[in-house]
Design a protein around this motif. Structure first.
Motif, PDB file in Angstrom:
ATOM      1  N   VAL A 196     -43.952  -7.607 -11.321  1.00 48.28           N
ATOM      2  CA  VAL A 196     -45.323  -7.134 -11.090  1.00 48.28           C
ATOM      3  C   VAL A 196     -45.315  -5.635 -11.368  1.00 48.28           C
ATOM      4  CG1 VAL A 196     -47.196  -6.945  -9.403  1.00 48.28           C
ATOM      5  CG2 VAL A 196     -45.669  -8.914  -9.341  1.00 48.28           C
ATOM      6  N   GLY A 197     -46.041  -5.240 -12.383  1.00 49.91           N
ATOM      7  CA  GLY A 197     -46.028  -3.835 -12.801  1.00 49.91           C
ATOM      8  C   GLY A 197     -46.631  -2.919 -11.733  1.00 49.91           C
ATOM      9  N   GLU A 198     -46.325  -1.657 -11.859  1.00 49.80           N
ATOM     10  CA  GLU A 198     -46.870  -0.670 -10.907  1.00 49.80           C
ATOM     11  C   GLU A 198     -48.387  -0.675 -10.944  1.00 49.80           C
ATOM     12  OE1 GLU A 198     -43.708   2.874 -10.318  1.00 49.80           O
ATOM     13  OE2 GLU A 198     -45.870   3.237 -10.151  1.00 49.80           O
ATOM     14  N   ARG A 252     -50.005 -12.143 -17.820  1.00 55.72           N
ATOM     15  CA  ARG A 252     -50.083 -11.408 -19.087  1.00 55.72           C
ATOM     16  C   ARG A 252     -50.122 -12.381 -20.274  1.00 55.72           C
ATOM     17  NH1 ARG A 252     -45.155  -8.077 -21.514  1.00 55.72           N
ATOM     18  NH2 ARG A 252     -46.143  -7.398 -23.438  1.00 55.72           N
ATOM     19  N   GLU A 300     -50.805 -13.030 -25.537  1.00 54.36           N
ATOM     20  CA  GLU A 300     -51.815 -12.323 -24.749  1.00 54.36           C
ATOM     21  C   GLU A 300     -53.217 -12.833 -25.081  1.00 54.36           C
ATOM     22  OE1 GLU A 300     -49.458  -8.196 -23.676  1.00 54.36           O
ATOM     23  OE2 GLU A 300     -51.137  -8.054 -25.063  1.00 54.36           O
ATOM     24  N   ASN A 356     -47.017 -12.979 -14.768  1.00 54.89           N
ATOM     25  CA  ASN A 356     -48.084 -12.364 -13.972  1.00 54.89           C
ATOM     26  C   ASN A 356     -49.422 -12.334 -14.727  1.00 54.89           C
ATOM     27  OD1 ASN A 356     -49.052 -11.384 -11.556  1.00 54.89           O
ATOM     28  ND2 ASN A 356     -48.787  -9.239 -12.144  1.00 54.89           N
ATOM     29  N   GLU A 393     -50.223  -3.038 -10.343  1.00 50.91           N
ATOM     30  CA  GLU A 393     -50.767  -4.372 -10.625  1.00 50.91           C
ATOM     31  C   GLU A 393     -50.734  -5.222  -9.361  1.00 50.91           C
ATOM     32  OE1 GLU A 393     -49.109  -4.998 -15.161  1.00 50.91           O
ATOM     33  OE2 GLU A 393     -48.587  -6.456 -13.646  1.00 50.91           O
ATOM     34  N   LYS A 394     -51.555  -6.268  -9.387  1.00 52.21           N
ATOM     35  CA  LYS A 394     -51.509  -7.232  -8.286  1.00 52.21           C
ATOM     36  C   LYS A 394     -50.823  -8.493  -8.787  1.00 52.21           C
ATOM     37  CE  LYS A 394     -54.510  -8.736  -5.391  1.00 52.21           C
ATOM     38  NZ  LYS A 394     -55.411  -9.438  -4.715  1.00 52.21           N
TER      39      LYS A 394
END
Ligand SMILES: O=C(O)CCC(=O)C(=O)O
Ligand SMILES: [Fe+2]
Length: 317
Positions: A274-276, A238, A35, A236, A278-279
Motif C-alpha cells: 500500500v503506497g504512501e 492498481r 491499469e 491494491n 494510499e488506502k
C-alpha cells in the motif's frame, strides 16, 4: 505516452524475457494494459502449438457427442467437475454455453471419475495441457510481480499453493443473440486467467462499466491473460480485474478454454503493497475462500432447459 491505442489490447511477446531490456519494455506494456483493461495477449509463450491443437481438437470432439454421452459426466449431485449446461441469467439475458470443468491443481485432489473418458486421450492431453499452463502461469506471475514493482516471487507466494481449474466453454451457434449472450459480463475471481479462444471471436472487454466494448481479436497461437479479482486486490486496485464477456455467434459454434489460476482457499487476500498516502482497497484481510463465496452467491444453476422451455442441447426441439 501509451505504446498502444486506447481501444487496443496489447500483444506481448514473452520471447527473451530474461533479457533486461526486453523485460523493461514488457513491464511497461503490461502496466499500461493492466491499469486500463486488466487484459492483454501473449505470444511466444513456449507452449507447444501441437499440444494446443490436440487439446482443442479433443475438447471439440466431446461437445459434438450426443447429449446422452455428454450427460454421463453431468456435474449434478454435488460434483465439482464434469459437464454442465450453464443457465446463469442477468435480467433477460442468459448464458448460451456448455462447459466441462476440470479441477487440475493441486494434482493430489484430482477426481478422475469426473473427467470424461471420451474422446480417448482427452484425459492425458488435459493433464499435459494443465502442467504446461501451470508453468506458463508461474512465468506470467513473475512478470506481473515485477510490473507491480515487487520481487519476482511475490504474487506466487501470496497464492500459497497455486491452484488451477480448467474450464472448457462451448458456445453453440445461436440465432437469438439478443436474448442469449454466450457469457454475460463478469470478472474472474482468481489471480490470473489464461484463455485460449478459437478463431470465431466474441470475447470483449470494457473499461467504462459496459458503456463501450472492444473486441479481443482471435490470434492464432496467442493466449489472452486476464487479471482476476485476487490479482486486482493484491495490486491494491492498481491493476484492474478484467471486465469481460463473450458473445454468442449466429453463424458458428465457438470454443474457448479458460485456465484459472488462483490461490489456495486459506490464502489471505490483502494488498501486497500500500503506497504512501494510499488506502488499502480491502478493509480487513479475508481468506480467498470467503472472497470467492461472496462473489459466487449467485452461482449458475444446473438445468437442461432455458427460461423459454427450450432444450439447450437441441434448441429446435
Ligand atoms: O469464452 C470466452 O472468450 C471467455 C470465457 C470466460 O470469460 C470465462 O470462462 O470466464
Ligand atoms: Fe471470464
Amino acid at each position: 505516452m501509451a505504446t498502444f491505442t486506447d481501444d487496443e489490447i496489447p500483444v506481448i511477446s514473452l520471447d527473451g524475457i530474461e533479457d533486461d531490456a526486453h523485460m523493461a519494455a514488457v513491464k511497461k506494456k503490461i502496466v499500461e494494459a493492466c491499469e486500463v483493461w486488466g487484459i492483454f495477449q501473449v505470444v511466444d509463450h513456449g507452449v507447444d502449438p501441437k499440444l494446443i491443437a490436440d487439446m482443442v481438437r479433443l475438447t471439440t470432439e466431446f461437445y459434438y457427442f450426443p447429449p446422452e454421452e455428454k450427460l454421463r459426466f453431468d456435474m449434478s449431485g454435488g460434483k465439482r467437475g464434469g459437464f454442465m449446461i450453464s443457465t446463469r441469467r442477468q435480467g433477460d439475458v442468459e448464458d448460451w454455453r456448455e462447459v466441462v470443468t476440470f479441477f487440475t491443481y493441486p494434482s493430489r485432489d484430482r477426481k478422475y471419475s469426473e473427467w470424461p473418458d471420451k474422446p480417448e486421450g482427452w484425459i492425458k492431453k488435459t493433464e499435459e495441457f494443465s502442467e504446461k499452463l501451470m508453468d506458463l502461469a508461474s512465468k506470467i506471475l513473475e512478470v506481473l510481480s515485477e510490473a507491480m514493482d515487487m520481487e519476482k516471487g511475490a504474487l506466487k507466494k501470496a497464492c500459497g499453493e497455486l491452484n488451477q481449474k480448467i474450464l472448457t466453454n462451448f458456445y453453440p451457434k445461436c440465432s437469438n443473440t439478443d436474448l442469449e449472450l454466450g457469457l454475460p459480463r463478469h470478472t474472474d475471481p482468481g489471480t490470473i486467467t489464461i484463455l485460449l479462444q478459437d478463431q470465431v471471436g466474441g470475447l470483449q472487454a470494457t473499461k467504462d462499466g459496459a458503456k463501450t466494448w472492444i473486441n479481443i481479436p482471435p490470434m492464432e497461437g496467442a493466449f489472452v491473460i486476464n487479471i482476476g479479482d485476487h490479482g486486482h486486490y493484491l495490486s491494491n486496485g492498481r491493476f484492474r480485474s478484467a471486465d469481460h464477456r463473450a458473445l454468442a455467434n449466429p453463424k458458428s459454434d465457438r470454443l474457448s478454454i479458460a485456465t484459472f489460476q488462483y490461490p489456495t482457499p486459506e490464502a489471505i487476500v490483502y494488498p501486497l503493497k500500500v503506497g504512501e498516502g494510499e488506502k488499502a482497497v480491502i478493509e480487513d484481510p479475508i481468506s480467498f475462500a470467503e472472497m470467492y463465496k461472496k462473489k459466487m452467491s449467485n452461482e449458475p444453476v444446473l438445468a437442461m432447459f432455458n427460461h423459454k422451455g427450450q432444450n439447450k442441447l437441441n434448441p429446435s426441439t
